[in-house]
Design a protein around this motif. Structure first.
Motif, PDB file in Angstrom:
ATOM      1  N   GLU A 182       1.357  -1.220  -0.066  1.00  0.00           N
ATOM      2  CA  GLU A 182       0.250  -0.121  -0.108  1.00  0.00           C
ATOM      3  C   GLU A 182       0.591   1.721  -0.266  1.00  0.00           C
ATOM      4  N   LEU A 183       0.220   2.271  -1.046  1.00  0.00           N
ATOM      5  CA  LEU A 183       1.554   3.392  -0.772  1.00  0.00           C
ATOM      6  C   LEU A 183       0.720   4.399  -0.518  1.00  0.00           C
ATOM      7  N   HIS A 184      -0.143   4.854  -0.399  1.00  0.00           N
ATOM      8  CA  HIS A 184      -0.763   5.626   0.200  1.00  0.00           C
ATOM      9  C   HIS A 184      -0.659   6.960   0.028  1.00  0.00           C
ATOM     10  N   LEU A 185      -1.368   6.684  -1.418  1.00  0.00           N
ATOM     11  CA  LEU A 185      -0.589   8.344  -2.375  1.00  0.00           C
ATOM     12  C   LEU A 185      -1.602   9.377  -1.872  1.00  0.00           C
ATOM     13  N   ARG A 186      -2.581   9.570  -1.196  1.00  0.00           N
ATOM     14  CA  ARG A 186      -3.688  10.994  -0.847  1.00  0.00           C
ATOM     15  C   ARG A 186      -2.641  11.324   0.049  1.00  0.00           C
ATOM     16  N   HIS A 187      -2.015  10.543   1.369  1.00  0.00           N
ATOM     17  CA  HIS A 187      -1.084  10.988   2.128  1.00  0.00           C
ATOM     18  C   HIS A 187      -0.129  12.002   1.646  1.00  0.00           C
ATOM     19  N   LEU A 188       0.526  11.832   0.538  1.00  0.00           N
ATOM     20  CA  LEU A 188       1.774  12.596  -0.159  1.00  0.00           C
ATOM     21  C   LEU A 188       1.685  14.176  -0.682  1.00  0.00           C
ATOM     22  N   ARG A 189       1.640  14.858   0.086  1.00  0.00           N
ATOM     23  CA  ARG A 189       1.710  16.141  -0.389  1.00  0.00           C
ATOM     24  C   ARG A 189       2.661  17.542  -0.004  1.00  0.00           C
ATOM     25  N   VAL A 190       2.097  18.102  -1.162  1.00  0.00           N
ATOM     26  CA  VAL A 190       3.677  18.902  -2.282  1.00  0.00           C
ATOM     27  C   VAL A 190       3.105  20.952  -0.897  1.00  0.00           C
ATOM     28  N   ASP A 191       3.997  20.854  -0.627  1.00  0.00           N
ATOM     29  CA  ASP A 191       3.719  22.824  -0.048  1.00  0.00           C
ATOM     30  C   ASP A 191       5.424  23.574  -0.671  1.00  0.00           C
ATOM     31  N   HIS A 192       4.662  24.187  -1.282  1.00  0.00           N
ATOM     32  CA  HIS A 192       4.971  25.155  -2.088  1.00  0.00           C
ATOM     33  C   HIS A 192       6.095  26.251  -1.062  1.00  0.00           C
ATOM     34  N   GLY A 193       6.447  26.326   0.314  1.00  0.00           N
ATOM     35  CA  GLY A 193       7.213  26.996   1.085  1.00  0.00           C
ATOM     36  C   GLY A 193       6.907  27.712   1.154  1.00  0.00           C
ATOM     37  N   ASP A 194       7.197  29.098   0.248  1.00  0.00           N
ATOM     38  CA  ASP A 194       7.361  30.039   0.283  1.00  0.00           C
ATOM     39  C   ASP A 194       6.084  31.076  -0.858  1.00  0.00           C
ATOM     40  N   ALA A 195       6.067  32.275  -0.689  1.00  0.00           N
ATOM     41  CA  ALA A 195       5.766  33.049  -1.506  1.00  0.00           C
ATOM     42  C   ALA A 195       6.233  32.584  -3.322  1.00  0.00           C
ATOM     43  N   VAL A 196       7.276  33.107  -3.420  1.00  0.00           N
ATOM     44  CA  VAL A 196       8.139  33.006  -4.224  1.00  0.00           C
ATOM     45  C   VAL A 196       8.012  31.454  -5.366  1.00  0.00           C
ATOM     46  N   ALA A 197       7.965  30.768  -4.625  1.00  0.00           N
ATOM     47  CA  ALA A 197       7.761  29.301  -5.006  1.00  0.00           C
ATOM     48  C   ALA A 197       6.170  29.098  -5.560  1.00  0.00           C
ATOM     49  N   ARG A 198       5.860  29.857  -4.744  1.00  0.00           N
ATOM     50  CA  ARG A 198       4.233  29.718  -5.199  1.00  0.00           C
ATOM     51  C   ARG A 198       3.519  30.017  -6.520  1.00  0.00           C
ATOM     52  N   SER A 199       4.810  31.894  -6.706  1.00  0.00           N
ATOM     53  CA  SER A 199       3.841  32.521  -7.815  1.00  0.00           C
ATOM     54  C   SER A 199       4.720  31.549  -8.924  1.00  0.00           C
ATOM     55  N   ALA A 200       6.195  31.419  -8.601  1.00  0.00           N
ATOM     56  CA  ALA A 200       6.885  30.335 -10.000  1.00  0.00           C
ATOM     57  C   ALA A 200       6.169  29.408 -10.471  1.00  0.00           C
ATOM     58  N   MET A 201       5.444  28.741  -9.720  1.00  0.00           N
ATOM     59  CA  MET A 201       4.713  27.869  -9.802  1.00  0.00           C
ATOM     60  C   MET A 201       3.315  28.192 -10.876  1.00  0.00           C
TER      61      MET A 201
END
Length: 295
Positions: free
Chosen positions: A91-110
């Motif tokens: 079982e790999l439990h994919l639904r619990h693998l999460r991504v966090d941008h870390g800061d506003a700069v990374a969020r803007s880039a994405m």
């Protein structure tokens, strides 16, 4: 001095107020859903079109087993994994693998790449499964985490070409097995409530997906070859007798806590427990027993 600053000075001196820019609202993207109290809000994401799939996904036509806990998904995983073309990892439990941008700069880039947090999570899920499949040297990956029942639609949106196998088992047998696996942690009434939550999610997914394949645990243990032949036909692979003698190496299944459970990852299909009598079924489970044809 800007016009806004001049205006605020005048307003502050006369009425004690200032002008502030209203926060910009972000429109909801497809895939964002309201969460129940205490539940994590599903991140926004977009569903790739058929034209986008070659760019958006490495993995093609993954298979997901949608089942409750204690429904025989481990047995089914081992049988499918014994096929020369099917890779069925733990079982790999994919639904619990999460991504966090870390800061506003990374969020803007994405954001500039048109990748919301949900899109990034889907890229991560896809890479994890694709890596596992490539390492196995096989053609098709099968993922069977019971929690997938709660994210069936998101899995469908992540991989529009995914295939789903719905594994059912008598609801009372599920609840008893769930209770017996840890009687202290899960008294029988608690086990009934928890197991029913999984079963309701499985049924909702099954009702929403007319293209899936439904199989019963009791049918697998009673007629394993027939059921594996039907399942192989659905998956587009040839049936292999090794699926009934999975693993090799002299392993076996043993009886424990009133249910057949895996002790060594090898063996042959064993008979399931007898079905409960109608009078032994918890009242809360009776509607699901009727829906699934056990009553």
């Amino acid at each position: 001095m800007s016009l806004t600053r001049t205006l605020n000075r005048a307003l502050t001196a006369t009425v004690g107020l200032q002008v502030r820019r209203a926060p910009r609202s972000t429109p909801a993207r497809p895939g964002a859903a309201a969460a129940r109290p205490g539940q994590r809000t599903a991140p926004a994401y977009r569903r790739p079109s058929s034209e986008d799939l070659p760019v958006e996904r490495l993995l093609r036509q993954p298979v997901f087993v949608i089942s409750s806990v204690r429904s025989g998904s481990t047995l089914l995983r081992m049988m499918l994994g014994a096929h020369s073309r099917l890779h069925a990892p733990h079982e790999l439990h994919l639904r619990h693998l999460r991504v966090d941008h870390g800061d506003a700069v990374a969020r803007s880039a994405m954001t500039a790449l048109d990748l919301a947090r949900g899109d990034l999570e889907h890229l991560l899920w896809d890479r994890v499964l694709h890596r596992e499949l490539v390492r196995s040297g096989k053609d098709v990956i099968v993922e069977k985490t019971p929690g997938n029942a709660f994210v069936h639609q998101r899995l469908r949106d992540c991989w529009p070409d995914a295939r789903f196998v719905f594994l059912l088992r008598h609801p009372e047998s599920v609840a008893r097995s769930w209770h017996e696996s840890d009687p202290v942690k899960r008294p029988y009434p608690v086990a009934v409530t928890e197991a029913l939550r999984y079963m309701e999610a499985v049924e909702a997914a099954r009702a929403a997906d007319s293209g899936g394949h439904t199989v019963r645990y009791e049918d697998i243990t009673a007629a394993p070859e027939e059921q594996m032949r039907r399942l192989c036909a659905f998956l587009g692979v040839e049936y292999e007798p090794a699926m009934l003698e999975y693993g090799g190496g002299g392993g076996r299944l043993v009886r424990g806590l009133g249910d057949w459970r895996e002790t060594i990852r090898t063996g042959t299909v064993q008979p399931g427990r007898p079905l409960p009598e109608p009078g032994e079924i918890a009242e809360a489970l009776r509607p699901m027993c009727r829906t699934w044809g056990y009553l």
